[in-house]
Design an enzyme around this catalytic site. Structure first.
Site, PDB file in Angstrom:
ATOM      1  N   GLY A 143       0.740  -1.185  -0.133  1.00 13.16           N
ATOM      2  CA  GLY A 143       0.242   0.063   0.030  1.00 13.16           C
ATOM      3  C   GLY A 143       0.954   1.117   0.026  1.00 13.16           C
ATOM      4  N   ASP A 168      -3.803   1.873   7.466  1.00 10.50           N
ATOM      5  CA  ASP A 168      -4.002   0.954   8.615  1.00 10.50           C
ATOM      6  C   ASP A 168      -3.102  -0.362   8.911  1.00 10.50           C
ATOM      7  OD1 ASP A 168      -5.163  -0.418  10.895  1.00 10.50           O
ATOM      8  OD2 ASP A 168      -6.857  -1.045   9.517  1.00 10.50           O
TER       9      ASP A 168
END
Length: 285
Positions: A143, A168
């Site tokens: 990510g 996250d």
């Protein structure tokens, strides 16, 4: 990376993160322009709280399970509970939505979502969840690295001036994860400075977070604050006593919404010595 969110789905950290995520989405869709959302550590998108992983830890019972027992009389929390119920109407009584599912639930037909997941098994499950949703693109990749490729967002001739990025990570690297996250935020802000950014982080001992918070305050965002929920007193480094969210460029009145929700979450989820905090790191000039 060995982390599997299925063991922790629906726990107190998910509740905080998802209440805030929906509040951000609702604030952003108040304007008609299309949005682009990035979930950098998306997981599998949908979880079952009756599965072995969730039952083994029992964390959801002290998270979403407690909220479902009593009315909260709080609009941001009720909004979250309505989303959970919508997920269960679609996927069964023991379903629990991950953050990409909530993004897809909250955003509109002309908005777009990029969900990034590095673990092949989780990414495959994520693709299954969104197989019929053309708004959602699943990226089987890291990510942090994806932010460089995806920002500033553009699809065909459409440029997205507004949107949000949720980071996250699993924090398997402990405090080293903050270095990766802050570096990613700095680079992302340079590429897409007007977006809203949300970074979730665990809290064992608050004082250990001071270097992170000083560096977060120096990021090139117009404004920033932290919202934290402690379900245990800050007296043991051996457990996750709570968690927090760093919000960069937060929408107008998001702090007001979270300041209303956090005491309710403490009352429903907290043990003796539980607390909450909402502190501005930087206010817009």
């Amino acid at each position: 990376m060995n982390y599997r969110h299925a063991f922790h789905a629906g726990n107190h950290a998910d509740v905080l993160k998802h209440v805030a995520l929906l509040a951000v989405c609702d604030a952003l869709i108040a304007k008609p322009a299309p949005l682009f959302a990035v979930d950098t550590h998306a997981g599998r998108g949908l979880y079952r709280l009756d599965a072995d992983a969730a039952r083994r830890t029992g964390e959801a019972a002290d998270g979403i399970g407690r909220l479902l027992e009593l009315p909260t009389q709080c609009a941001p929390v009720e909004r979250y509970l309505q989303a959970v119920q919508a997920c269960r109407m679609a996927h069964g009584a023991d379903a629990y939505p991950g953050s990409p599912w909530l993004l897809a639930h909250a955003l509109r037909e002309h908005d777009r979502i990029a969900a990034c997941e590095l673990q092949p098994e989780e990414a495959a499950a994520l693709r299954t969840v969104f197989a019929r949703d053309r708004r959602v693109a699943v990226h089987s990749r890291d990510g942090y690295a994806a932010l460089k490729a995806l920002l500033p967002p553009r699809i065909g001739e459409t440029r997205f001036a507004r949107g949000l990025v949720l980071i996250d990570p699993p924090y398997e690297a402990q405090l080293e994860e903050f270095d990766h996250a802050l570096a990613a935020l700095r680079q992302a802000l340079e590429r897409w400075p007007q977006a809203v950014y949300a970074l979730w982080y665990p809290i064992k001992r608050r004082r250990a977070l001071q270097p992170f918070l000083r560096r977060a305050a120096a990021l090139p965002a117009k404004s920033s604050f932290v919202a934290e929920l402690m379900v245990h007193p800050d007296d043991s480094p051996l457990r996750m006593n709570g968690s927090g969210l760093l919000l960069l460029n937060p929408p107008w009145q998001l702090d007001t919404a979270l300041a209303a929700a956090l005491p309710v979450l403490v009352d429903h989820l907290g043990r003796a010595g539980a607390s909450w905090r909402l502190d501005w790191l930087k206010r817009a000039a």
